[in-house]
Every structure is written in C-alpha cells, then in structure tokens.
Design a protein around this motif. Structure first.
Motif, PDB file in Angstrom:
ATOM      1  N   MET A 220      13.442   8.127 -31.543  1.00 30.73           N
ATOM      2  CA  MET A 220      14.242   8.358 -30.108  1.00 30.73           C
ATOM      3  C   MET A 220      13.612   9.195 -29.266  1.00 30.73           C
ATOM      4  N   GLU A 221      13.517  10.276 -29.651  1.00 30.12           N
ATOM      5  CA  GLU A 221      12.700  11.450 -28.873  1.00 30.12           C
ATOM      6  C   GLU A 221      11.412  10.988 -28.172  1.00 30.12           C
ATOM      7  N   ARG A 222      10.537  10.406 -29.249  1.00 27.02           N
ATOM      8  CA  ARG A 222       9.111   9.867 -28.829  1.00 27.02           C
ATOM      9  C   ARG A 222       9.302   8.953 -27.470  1.00 27.02           C
ATOM     10  N   GLY A 223      10.371   7.993 -27.510  1.00 26.93           N
ATOM     11  CA  GLY A 223      10.546   7.052 -26.345  1.00 26.93           C
ATOM     12  C   GLY A 223      10.932   7.726 -25.174  1.00 26.93           C
ATOM     13  N   ARG A 224      11.729   8.787 -25.309  1.00 27.85           N
ATOM     14  CA  ARG A 224      12.210   9.522 -24.169  1.00 27.85           C
ATOM     15  C   ARG A 224      10.888  10.398 -23.596  1.00 27.85           C
ATOM     16  N   ALA A 225       9.915  10.777 -24.299  1.00 31.90           N
ATOM     17  CA  ALA A 225       9.033  11.677 -23.934  1.00 31.90           C
ATOM     18  C   ALA A 225       8.053  10.495 -23.167  1.00 31.90           C
ATOM     19  N   THR A 226       7.882   9.473 -23.776  1.00 27.26           N
ATOM     20  CA  THR A 226       6.929   8.469 -23.147  1.00 27.26           C
ATOM     21  C   THR A 226       7.467   8.056 -21.780  1.00 27.26           C
ATOM     22  N   ARG A 227       8.654   7.654 -21.850  1.00 27.33           N
ATOM     23  CA  ARG A 227       9.521   7.346 -20.301  1.00 27.33           C
ATOM     24  C   ARG A 227       9.223   8.569 -19.364  1.00 27.33           C
ATOM     25  N   GLN A 228       9.291   9.576 -19.770  1.00 24.22           N
ATOM     26  CA  GLN A 228       9.288  10.723 -18.854  1.00 24.22           C
ATOM     27  C   GLN A 228       7.563  10.906 -18.640  1.00 24.22           C
ATOM     28  N   ARG A 229       6.694  10.524 -19.143  1.00 27.94           N
ATOM     29  CA  ARG A 229       5.466  10.655 -18.888  1.00 27.94           C
ATOM     30  C   ARG A 229       5.375   9.509 -17.927  1.00 27.94           C
ATOM     31  N   LEU A 230       5.891   8.202 -18.144  1.00 30.56           N
ATOM     32  CA  LEU A 230       5.742   7.307 -17.067  1.00 30.56           C
ATOM     33  C   LEU A 230       6.272   7.564 -15.850  1.00 30.56           C
ATOM     34  N   PHE A 231       7.640   8.229 -15.980  1.00 27.81           N
ATOM     35  CA  PHE A 231       8.251   8.613 -14.611  1.00 27.81           C
ATOM     36  C   PHE A 231       7.417   9.736 -13.855  1.00 27.81           C
ATOM     37  N   ASP A 232       6.752  10.597 -14.642  1.00 28.60           N
ATOM     38  CA  ASP A 232       5.765  11.626 -13.959  1.00 28.60           C
ATOM     39  C   ASP A 232       4.700  10.866 -13.068  1.00 28.60           C
TER      40      ASP A 232
END
Length: 192
Positions: free
Chosen positions: A1-13
C-alpha cells in the motif's frame, strides 16, 4: 500500500512538472512514465488515462496552493497587512515559473474538461469563502463576497500581467488595491 502511494506521488510530481514544461496537451503517458521512473503500464494501472492523471495531479497541486495561501492570509492581522503580504507573495509568481505555468495550463484545459472546471470552481469558491471570512473578521463592512471575487480575480490577473511585464512591481499596487477594498466597504471619493 505504501509503495502504491509512493508510485502515485511520483506520477503526480512528474505530471505537475510536465504540464508546466510542455503544456497540458503535450504530456504523454510515456513522458510521465520516464519522468517518474516507471514503466508506461504503471501509469495506466493507477489512472484510466493520462488526462485523468493530469486532472488529479493538477487539482491536488492547485488545491494545496490555494489552501496554503488561504491559511497564511488568515494569519494576517488586518486588511492592509494582508494585502501587502498577498502582493509580496504574488511577486514571486512570474507567469513563467512552474507553479504559474501549471495553473494557467490547468485553467485553459478546464475549458474543455467539465470535471476539471467543476473542481477548479470548487477550489475558487473555497478560497473566496476564506477571503470573505478574513475580510469580515478584520472589519470589512461592505459586500465581502464581491470583494473576495474582486481580490481573487485581481490576483489571477496580476500573475498574467506580471508574466508579460516582469519589471512590474506587484507590491507597489498595494495602495490602489487597498482603496478598492477599504475596510468600510465604500469606494473612495477620488473614484467618483
């Protein structure tokens, strides 16, 4: 779950940066994936389309920006110092900086994307409501709703004008802006 959030944040950035660099319509799935350091399929795993990603990323960025400005404005003790603070902050937005470019691109895209337009409208409504509360709490007795619309539109316009005239001293406009938003809510006699 944390990894998915981190990936989404990288995509947002990545999306936020690319919107400002190449424009809304220039952003592709491949560009976002490369910037975020993921495979293109990861973009579509998290978002139905690159447009969905751009909407989510740009509104998250804009919402945080408007929220921060509203929060910091609420800390200003009076209308005069609040306007000085706003214009001082605004002078950092040149119209060519990444945040300005993202906001302008997002506004333009909202003309074609009703969901984006609705989200931006909600953000602007929230920002105006904060300005109304701030004005009233600081003694503004005029039409605070109209003053909030005027102030928000003026700030947007100043960013656009500043991009065309970088030598413009935004902070020097505090006097005329104060006159427009006098605490008693009445236009000065000099404007009649």
């Amino acid at each position: 779950m944390e990894r998915g959030r981190a990936t989404r944040q990288r995509l947002f950035d990545a999306a936020v940066a690319l919107i400002g660099e190449v424009g809304w319509g220039g952003v592709t799935t491949r560009m976002v994936a490369e910037r975020a350091g993921v495979a293109p399929g990861v973009v579509h795993y998290h978002f139905a389309s690159v447009t969905d990603l751009l909407v989510e990323a740009s509104t998250a960025f804009a919402g945080a920006l408007f929220g921060e400005v509203a929060h910091r404005l609420a800390e200003q003790p009076d209308i005069e110092s609040g306007l000085d603070w706003l214009l001082g902050e605004l002078s950092g937005y040149t119209g060519t900086d990444p945040a300005s470019l993202l906001i302008v691109e997002t506004h333009l895209a909202s003309g074609r994307l009703p969901e984006l337009r609705a989200r931006l409208r909600d953000m602007i409504d929230d920002f105006r409501a904060c300005v109304v509360s701030w004005l009233r709490a600081r003694g503004h007795t005029g039409d605070a709703e109209a003053a909030a619309v005027l102030l928000a539109a003026t700030l947007d316009g100043l960013v656009l004008h500043h991009s065309l005239d970088p030598a413009m001293d935004v902070a020097a406009l505090a006097g005329p802006l104060r006159a427009m938003l006098r605490a008693d809510g009445h236009a000065g006699s000099e404007g009649r």
